[in-house]
Design a protein around this motif. Structure first.
Motif, PDB file in Angstrom:
ATOM      1  N   LYS A  54      19.178   8.639 -20.832  1.00 46.46           N
ATOM      2  CA  LYS A  54      19.711   7.534 -21.620  1.00 46.46           C
ATOM      3  C   LYS A  54      21.141   7.244 -21.186  1.00 46.46           C
ATOM      4  CE  LYS A  54      16.930   8.439 -25.758  1.00 46.46           C
ATOM      5  NZ  LYS A  54      16.972   8.765 -27.212  1.00 46.46           N
ATOM      6  N   GLU A  55      21.601   6.050 -21.455  1.00 48.54           N
ATOM      7  CA  GLU A  55      22.950   5.644 -21.086  1.00 48.54           C
ATOM      8  C   GLU A  55      23.987   6.590 -21.692  1.00 48.54           C
ATOM      9  OE1 GLU A  55      25.243   1.408 -20.937  1.00 48.54           O
ATOM     10  OE2 GLU A  55      24.388   1.977 -22.872  1.00 48.54           O
ATOM     11  N   TYR A  56      25.028   6.881 -20.896  1.00 45.96           N
ATOM     12  CA  TYR A  56      26.086   7.722 -21.418  1.00 45.96           C
ATOM     13  C   TYR A  56      26.824   7.018 -22.549  1.00 45.96           C
ATOM     14  CZ  TYR A  56      30.559   9.957 -22.085  1.00 45.96           C
ATOM     15  OH  TYR A  56      31.651  10.545 -22.678  1.00 45.96           O
ATOM     16  N   LYS A  57      27.066   7.779 -23.606  1.00 49.57           N
ATOM     17  CA  LYS A  57      27.881   7.282 -24.712  1.00 49.57           C
ATOM     18  C   LYS A  57      28.755   8.422 -25.205  1.00 49.57           C
ATOM     19  CE  LYS A  57      24.570   3.829 -26.388  1.00 49.57           C
ATOM     20  NZ  LYS A  57      23.737   3.389 -27.550  1.00 49.57           N
ATOM     21  N   LYS A  58      29.893   8.058 -25.776  1.00 54.47           N
ATOM     22  CA  LYS A  58      30.711   9.095 -26.409  1.00 54.47           C
ATOM     23  C   LYS A  58      29.922   9.734 -27.539  1.00 54.47           C
ATOM     24  CE  LYS A  58      35.529   7.989 -25.460  1.00 54.47           C
ATOM     25  NZ  LYS A  58      35.847   9.352 -24.995  1.00 54.47           N
ATOM     26  N   SER A 100      35.536   2.822 -15.539  1.00 52.04           N
ATOM     27  CA  SER A 100      34.933   3.085 -14.225  1.00 52.04           C
ATOM     28  C   SER A 100      34.281   4.460 -14.182  1.00 52.04           C
ATOM     29  CB  SER A 100      35.995   2.961 -13.118  1.00 52.04           C
ATOM     30  OG  SER A 100      36.460   1.640 -13.029  1.00 52.04           O
ATOM     31  N   TYR A 101      34.899   5.430 -14.875  1.00 51.04           N
ATOM     32  CA  TYR A 101      34.270   6.749 -14.953  1.00 51.04           C
ATOM     33  C   TYR A 101      32.906   6.627 -15.636  1.00 51.04           C
ATOM     34  CZ  TYR A 101      39.240   8.230 -14.719  1.00 51.04           C
ATOM     35  OH  TYR A 101      40.563   8.393 -14.401  1.00 51.04           O
ATOM     36  N   ILE A 102      32.880   5.862 -16.710  1.00 49.35           N
ATOM     37  CA  ILE A 102      31.651   5.703 -17.481  1.00 49.35           C
ATOM     38  C   ILE A 102      30.596   4.993 -16.651  1.00 49.35           C
ATOM     39  CG2 ILE A 102      30.634   4.593 -19.513  1.00 49.35           C
ATOM     40  CD1 ILE A 102      33.295   5.142 -20.966  1.00 49.35           C
ATOM     41  N   SER A 103      30.992   3.980 -15.894  1.00 48.13           N
ATOM     42  CA  SER A 103      30.045   3.276 -15.023  1.00 48.13           C
ATOM     43  C   SER A 103      29.453   4.216 -13.990  1.00 48.13           C
ATOM     44  CB  SER A 103      30.741   2.099 -14.320  1.00 48.13           C
ATOM     45  OG  SER A 103      31.154   1.126 -15.241  1.00 48.13           O
TER      46      SER A 103
END
Length: 221
Positions: free
Chosen positions: A160-164, A145-148
């Motif tokens: 760009k989309e968050y990624k580790k 949910s944090y990532i969303s």
């Protein structure tokens, strides 16, 4: 703080005794957290050219990403410190609650404290700290949910989309979010748990005290 035995005293032109002030940051993650703190280190070095002394201290930051977790991370740190030729004025272990048991998580925090280290923990994950740069968030949900929520802001700013393992995550967060607000939001979360007399860190969801290290380093950039 005490000068390490056997080291020569370093003196400035005004004959004030100087001593190196070294931070050791050991993280559970091999890349995400090291990339974040490496950018802070770069910012500090750029400002002080890696040679200036601040309040009688030469700022030096060593960062290690290990892939270890909870108590294994603290044990690794203890072995590393004991076998190092450096004297570290401040040692931090950075790790997440993730799917580890409450006992494992709390034991790691206690073990760090017992060894004189600072535990920079996040419940559930470091992405909570990242999200707090954009908003105050207190829902007891999982790391996905944090990532969303992060991706909502990343889309908003056409990123760009968050990624580790994003090498520029620190720069993104301070450019489009607010470090000062992140610190305030993290403090607000901790105050909430304190008001509820909650002392069990595994039950503090969401919460993170990574802000304490960042707040300390922020004095130098």
């Amino acid at each position: 703080f005490k000068e390490r035995k056997g080291h020569k005293k370093i003196r400035h032109e005004n004959n004030r005794q100087m001593a190196p002030y070294k931070y050791l940051i050991v993280s559970e993650g091999k890349k995400t957290e090291p990339y974040y703190f490496e950018q802070i280190k770069k910012l500090i070095n750029k400002k002080y050219n890696d040679s200036i002394t601040v309040e009688d201290r030469k700022i030096d930051i060593e960062i290690k990403g290990t892939g270890k977790n909870t108590c294994d991370l603290v044990t690794f740190t203890q072995n590393y410190v004991n076998h190092s030729n450096n004297y570290y004025g401040s040692v931090w272990v950075i790790f997440d609650k993730d799917d580890f048991t409450d006992e494992q998580f709390n034991d790691a925090i206690k073990q760090a404290k017992d060894n004189g280290y600072n535990a920079g923990w996040s419940n559930e994950s470091i992405e909570l700290w990242f999200l707090l740069h954009f908003e105050y968030f207190q829902s007891a949900v999982g790391r996905q949910s944090y990532i969303s929520k992060l991706n909502y802001y990343f889309r908003k700013f056409k990123l760009k989309e968050y990624k580790k393992n994003m090498k520029d995550i620190f720069d993104i967060l301070i450019k489009y979010g607010s470090l000062d607000n992140a610190i305030k939001n993290a403090e607000k979360l901790m105050d909430k748990w304190n008001d509820e007399n909650q002392s069990d860190q595994s039950k503090m969801k969401p919460a993170t005290n990574v802000f304490k290290l960042v707040q300390e380093l922020k004095e130098y950039f």
